[in-house]
Design a protein around this motif. Structure first.
Motif, PDB file in Angstrom:
ATOM      1  N   GLU A 164      45.652  11.667  73.253  1.00 46.82           N
ATOM      2  CA  GLU A 164      45.825  11.141  74.614  1.00 46.82           C
ATOM      3  C   GLU A 164      44.754  11.687  75.559  1.00 46.82           C
ATOM      4  OE1 GLU A 164      47.862   8.852  75.971  1.00 46.82           O
ATOM      5  OE2 GLU A 164      48.474   8.433  73.919  1.00 46.82           O
ATOM      6  N   ILE A 165      44.444  12.972  75.436  1.00 50.36           N
ATOM      7  CA  ILE A 165      43.411  13.557  76.295  1.00 50.36           C
ATOM      8  C   ILE A 165      42.049  12.955  75.964  1.00 50.36           C
ATOM      9  CG2 ILE A 165      42.150  15.687  76.788  1.00 50.36           C
ATOM     10  CD1 ILE A 165      44.797  17.171  76.498  1.00 50.36           C
ATOM     11  N   GLY A 166      41.799  12.696  74.689  1.00 48.11           N
ATOM     12  CA  GLY A 166      40.513  12.140  74.288  1.00 48.11           C
ATOM     13  C   GLY A 166      40.289  10.719  74.738  1.00 48.11           C
ATOM     14  N   THR A 167      41.356   9.989  75.034  1.00 53.47           N
ATOM     15  CA  THR A 167      41.191   8.585  75.431  1.00 53.47           C
ATOM     16  C   THR A 167      41.285   8.368  76.937  1.00 53.47           C
ATOM     17  OG1 THR A 167      43.548   8.182  75.075  1.00 53.47           O
ATOM     18  CG2 THR A 167      42.051   7.709  73.248  1.00 53.47           C
ATOM     19  N   THR A 168      41.666   9.374  77.691  1.00 52.23           N
ATOM     20  CA  THR A 168      41.773   9.195  79.138  1.00 52.23           C
ATOM     21  C   THR A 168      40.385   9.200  79.771  1.00 52.23           C
ATOM     22  OG1 THR A 168      42.799   9.987  81.158  1.00 52.23           O
ATOM     23  CG2 THR A 168      42.088  11.661  79.623  1.00 52.23           C
ATOM     24  N   HIS A 169      40.224   8.402  80.775  1.00 55.33           N
ATOM     25  CA  HIS A 169      38.930   8.317  81.456  1.00 55.33           C
ATOM     26  C   HIS A 169      38.869   9.236  82.668  1.00 55.33           C
ATOM     27  CE1 HIS A 169      37.330   5.097  79.021  1.00 55.33           C
ATOM     28  NE2 HIS A 169      38.517   4.523  79.057  1.00 55.33           N
ATOM     29  N   LYS A 170      39.870  10.075  82.834  1.00 54.83           N
ATOM     30  CA  LYS A 170      39.874  11.021  83.941  1.00 54.83           C
ATOM     31  C   LYS A 170      39.016  12.244  83.640  1.00 54.83           C
ATOM     32  CE  LYS A 170      44.452   9.647  85.484  1.00 54.83           C
ATOM     33  NZ  LYS A 170      45.835  10.069  85.699  1.00 54.83           N
ATOM     34  N   LEU A 171      38.778  12.503  82.364  1.00 54.25           N
ATOM     35  CA  LEU A 171      37.953  13.643  81.962  1.00 54.25           C
ATOM     36  C   LEU A 171      36.497  13.221  81.829  1.00 54.25           C
ATOM     37  CD1 LEU A 171      40.047  15.358  79.148  1.00 54.25           C
ATOM     38  CD2 LEU A 171      39.622  16.211  81.430  1.00 54.25           C
ATOM     39  N   PRO A 172      35.589  14.180  81.967  1.00 50.78           N
ATOM     40  CA  PRO A 172      34.175  13.853  81.718  1.00 50.78           C
ATOM     41  C   PRO A 172      33.957  13.438  80.262  1.00 50.78           C
ATOM     42  CG  PRO A 172      34.383  15.942  82.884  1.00 50.78           C
ATOM     43  CD  PRO A 172      35.764  15.518  82.492  1.00 50.78           C
ATOM     44  N   PHE A 173      32.895  12.699  80.059  1.00 50.03           N
ATOM     45  CA  PHE A 173      32.610  12.118  78.747  1.00 50.03           C
ATOM     46  C   PHE A 173      32.479  13.185  77.662  1.00 50.03           C
ATOM     47  CE2 PHE A 173      29.548  10.374  75.651  1.00 50.03           C
ATOM     48  CZ  PHE A 173      30.316   9.315  75.206  1.00 50.03           C
ATOM     49  N   LEU A 174      31.798  14.273  77.928  1.00 50.62           N
ATOM     50  CA  LEU A 174      31.586  15.314  76.922  1.00 50.62           C
ATOM     51  C   LEU A 174      32.892  15.976  76.494  1.00 50.62           C
ATOM     52  CD1 LEU A 174      28.286  16.971  78.136  1.00 50.62           C
ATOM     53  CD2 LEU A 174      28.624  15.447  76.210  1.00 50.62           C
ATOM     54  N   LYS A 175      33.811  16.173  77.421  1.00 47.18           N
ATOM     55  CA  LYS A 175      35.106  16.750  77.061  1.00 47.18           C
ATOM     56  C   LYS A 175      35.912  15.786  76.199  1.00 47.18           C
ATOM     57  CE  LYS A 175      35.622  19.930  80.900  1.00 47.18           C
ATOM     58  NZ  LYS A 175      36.407  20.327  82.074  1.00 47.18           N
ATOM     59  N   ARG A 176      35.837  14.503  76.507  1.00 52.61           N
ATOM     60  CA  ARG A 176      36.542  13.517  75.681  1.00 52.61           C
ATOM     61  C   ARG A 176      35.983  13.485  74.271  1.00 52.61           C
ATOM     62  NH1 ARG A 176      35.996   8.109  78.373  1.00 52.61           N
ATOM     63  NH2 ARG A 176      34.434   9.098  79.653  1.00 52.61           N
ATOM     64  N   ILE A 177      34.672  13.571  74.147  1.00 57.45           N
ATOM     65  CA  ILE A 177      34.043  13.602  72.825  1.00 57.45           C
ATOM     66  C   ILE A 177      34.513  14.820  72.053  1.00 57.45           C
ATOM     67  CG2 ILE A 177      31.827  13.871  71.620  1.00 57.45           C
ATOM     68  CD1 ILE A 177      32.285  11.083  72.658  1.00 57.45           C
ATOM     69  N   PHE A 178      34.611  15.968  72.715  1.00 55.17           N
ATOM     70  CA  PHE A 178      35.082  17.188  72.061  1.00 55.17           C
ATOM     71  C   PHE A 178      36.496  17.002  71.510  1.00 55.17           C
ATOM     72  CE2 PHE A 178      37.569  21.109  72.430  1.00 55.17           C
ATOM     73  CZ  PHE A 178      36.922  21.885  71.483  1.00 55.17           C
ATOM     74  N   PHE A 179      37.393  16.429  72.279  1.00 54.37           N
ATOM     75  CA  PHE A 179      38.772  16.237  71.826  1.00 54.37           C
ATOM     76  C   PHE A 179      38.854  15.212  70.688  1.00 54.37           C
ATOM     77  CE2 PHE A 179      39.812  17.991  76.093  1.00 54.37           C
ATOM     78  CZ  PHE A 179      40.544  19.071  75.640  1.00 54.37           C
ATOM     79  N   ILE A 180      38.047  14.167  70.763  1.00 55.25           N
ATOM     80  CA  ILE A 180      38.041  13.176  69.687  1.00 55.25           C
ATOM     81  C   ILE A 180      37.495  13.800  68.406  1.00 55.25           C
ATOM     82  CG2 ILE A 180      36.968  11.018  68.932  1.00 55.25           C
ATOM     83  CD1 ILE A 180      37.230  10.077  71.865  1.00 55.25           C
TER      84      ILE A 180
ATOM     85  N   PHE B 250      37.747  16.882  67.591  1.00 58.85           N
ATOM     86  CA  PHE B 250      38.791  17.785  67.109  1.00 58.85           C
ATOM     87  C   PHE B 250      39.794  17.023  66.239  1.00 58.85           C
ATOM     88  CE2 PHE B 250      42.903  19.965  67.742  1.00 58.85           C
ATOM     89  CZ  PHE B 250      42.568  21.208  67.204  1.00 58.85           C
ATOM     90  N   VAL B 251      40.185  15.847  66.670  1.00 57.82           N
ATOM     91  CA  VAL B 251      41.117  15.027  65.882  1.00 57.82           C
ATOM     92  C   VAL B 251      40.468  14.597  64.564  1.00 57.82           C
ATOM     93  CG1 VAL B 251      42.359  12.825  65.840  1.00 57.82           C
ATOM     94  CG2 VAL B 251      42.404  14.235  67.887  1.00 57.82           C
ATOM     95  N   ILE B 252      39.209  14.217  64.619  1.00 58.95           N
ATOM     96  CA  ILE B 252      38.503  13.809  63.399  1.00 58.95           C
ATOM     97  C   ILE B 252      38.398  14.976  62.425  1.00 58.95           C
ATOM     98  CG2 ILE B 252      36.247  13.063  62.522  1.00 58.95           C
ATOM     99  CD1 ILE B 252      36.033  11.304  65.045  1.00 58.95           C
ATOM    100  N   VAL B 253      38.150  16.175  62.925  1.00 60.12           N
ATOM    101  CA  VAL B 253      38.068  17.357  62.052  1.00 60.12           C
ATOM    102  C   VAL B 253      39.423  17.648  61.410  1.00 60.12           C
ATOM    103  CG1 VAL B 253      37.765  19.872  62.094  1.00 60.12           C
ATOM    104  CG2 VAL B 253      36.073  18.402  63.164  1.00 60.12           C
ATOM    105  N   ILE B 254      40.509  17.493  62.156  1.00 58.12           N
ATOM    106  CA  ILE B 254      41.838  17.740  61.589  1.00 58.12           C
ATOM    107  C   ILE B 254      42.126  16.758  60.451  1.00 58.12           C
ATOM    108  CG2 ILE B 254      44.309  17.567  62.062  1.00 58.12           C
ATOM    109  CD1 ILE B 254      43.746  18.768  64.811  1.00 58.12           C
ATOM    110  N   TYR B 255      41.890  15.465  60.692  1.00 59.03           N
ATOM    111  CA  TYR B 255      42.124  14.480  59.633  1.00 59.03           C
ATOM    112  C   TYR B 255      41.147  14.667  58.475  1.00 59.03           C
ATOM    113  CZ  TYR B 255      45.616  11.807  62.176  1.00 59.03           C
ATOM    114  OH  TYR B 255      46.754  11.417  62.813  1.00 59.03           O
ATOM    115  N   GLY B 256      39.910  15.025  58.784  1.00 60.76           N
ATOM    116  CA  GLY B 256      38.927  15.266  57.738  1.00 60.76           C
ATOM    117  C   GLY B 256      39.310  16.441  56.851  1.00 60.76           C
ATOM    118  N   ALA B 257      39.850  17.498  57.465  1.00 59.88           N
ATOM    119  CA  ALA B 257      40.293  18.648  56.681  1.00 59.88           C
ATOM    120  C   ALA B 257      41.465  18.270  55.781  1.00 59.88           C
ATOM    121  CB  ALA B 257      40.689  19.790  57.611  1.00 59.88           C
ATOM    122  N   LEU B 258      42.381  17.481  56.297  1.00 60.79           N
ATOM    123  CA  LEU B 258      43.517  17.037  55.490  1.00 60.79           C
ATOM    124  C   LEU B 258      43.045  16.197  54.304  1.00 60.79           C
ATOM    125  CD1 LEU B 258      46.593  16.791  55.119  1.00 60.79           C
ATOM    126  CD2 LEU B 258      46.497  14.772  56.571  1.00 60.79           C
ATOM    127  N   ILE B 259      42.120  15.289  54.550  1.00 57.66           N
ATOM    128  CA  ILE B 259      41.579  14.451  53.483  1.00 57.66           C
ATOM    129  C   ILE B 259      40.845  15.308  52.454  1.00 57.66           C
ATOM    130  CG2 ILE B 259      39.846  12.663  53.000  1.00 57.66           C
ATOM    131  CD1 ILE B 259      40.694  11.421  55.723  1.00 57.66           C
TER     132      ILE B 259
END
Length: 97
Positions: A18-34, A36-45
Motif C-alpha cells: 500500500e505504501i509503495g503504490t500511494t502517490h503521496k510519497l516521493p518517487f524514490l521512497k515508493r521504489i524502495f518499498f516496491i 522490498f516486496v520484490i525481494v521478499i517474494y524473490g527470497a521465497l521463490i
C-alpha cells in the motif's frame, strides 16, 4: 505463535504494498518499498527452488517436481499481484487528472 508471525508478516507485506503504490510519497521512497516486496517474494521463490533442487539431487523426483510447480505458482502469483497493483495505481492516477 504461528498466528502471530503470520499476522505480522501479512501486515508488513500488505502495508509495504500500500505504501509503495500511494502517490503521496516521493518517487524514490515508493521504489524502495516496491523493491522490498520484490525481494521478499524473490527470497521465497529462491528458497523453494533450492529445496526443490536438493530433493532432485537426493533422488526424490516426485517431491522435486511438486516443489518446482509450487515455485512457478508463487512466481506467477507474484507477477499477477504486482501487475494488479500497478494497474490499480495507474487508474487512481488517471482519475485524479
Amino acid at each position: 505463535m504461528n498466528f502471530i508471525v503470520e499476522l505480522i508478516l501479512e501486515l508488513l507485506i500488505d502495508g509495504t504494498i500500500e505504501i509503495g503504490t500511494t502517490h503521496k510519497l516521493p518517487f524514490l521512497k515508493r521504489i524502495f518499498f516496491i523493491l522490498f516486496v520484490i525481494v521478499i517474494y524473490g527470497a521465497l521463490i529462491g528458497v523453494v527452488a533450492m529445496i526443490g533442487m536438493n530433493a532432485w539431487q537426493s533422488g526424490d523426483l516426485p517431491s522435486a517436481i511438486m516443489l518446482f510447480v509450487v515455485d512457478i505458482a508463487i512466481l506467477l502469483l507474484a507477477v499477477y499481484l504486482i501487475r494488479k497493483m500497478y494497474l490499480k495505481s495507474s487508474e487512481k492516477k488517471e482519475s485524479k487528472e
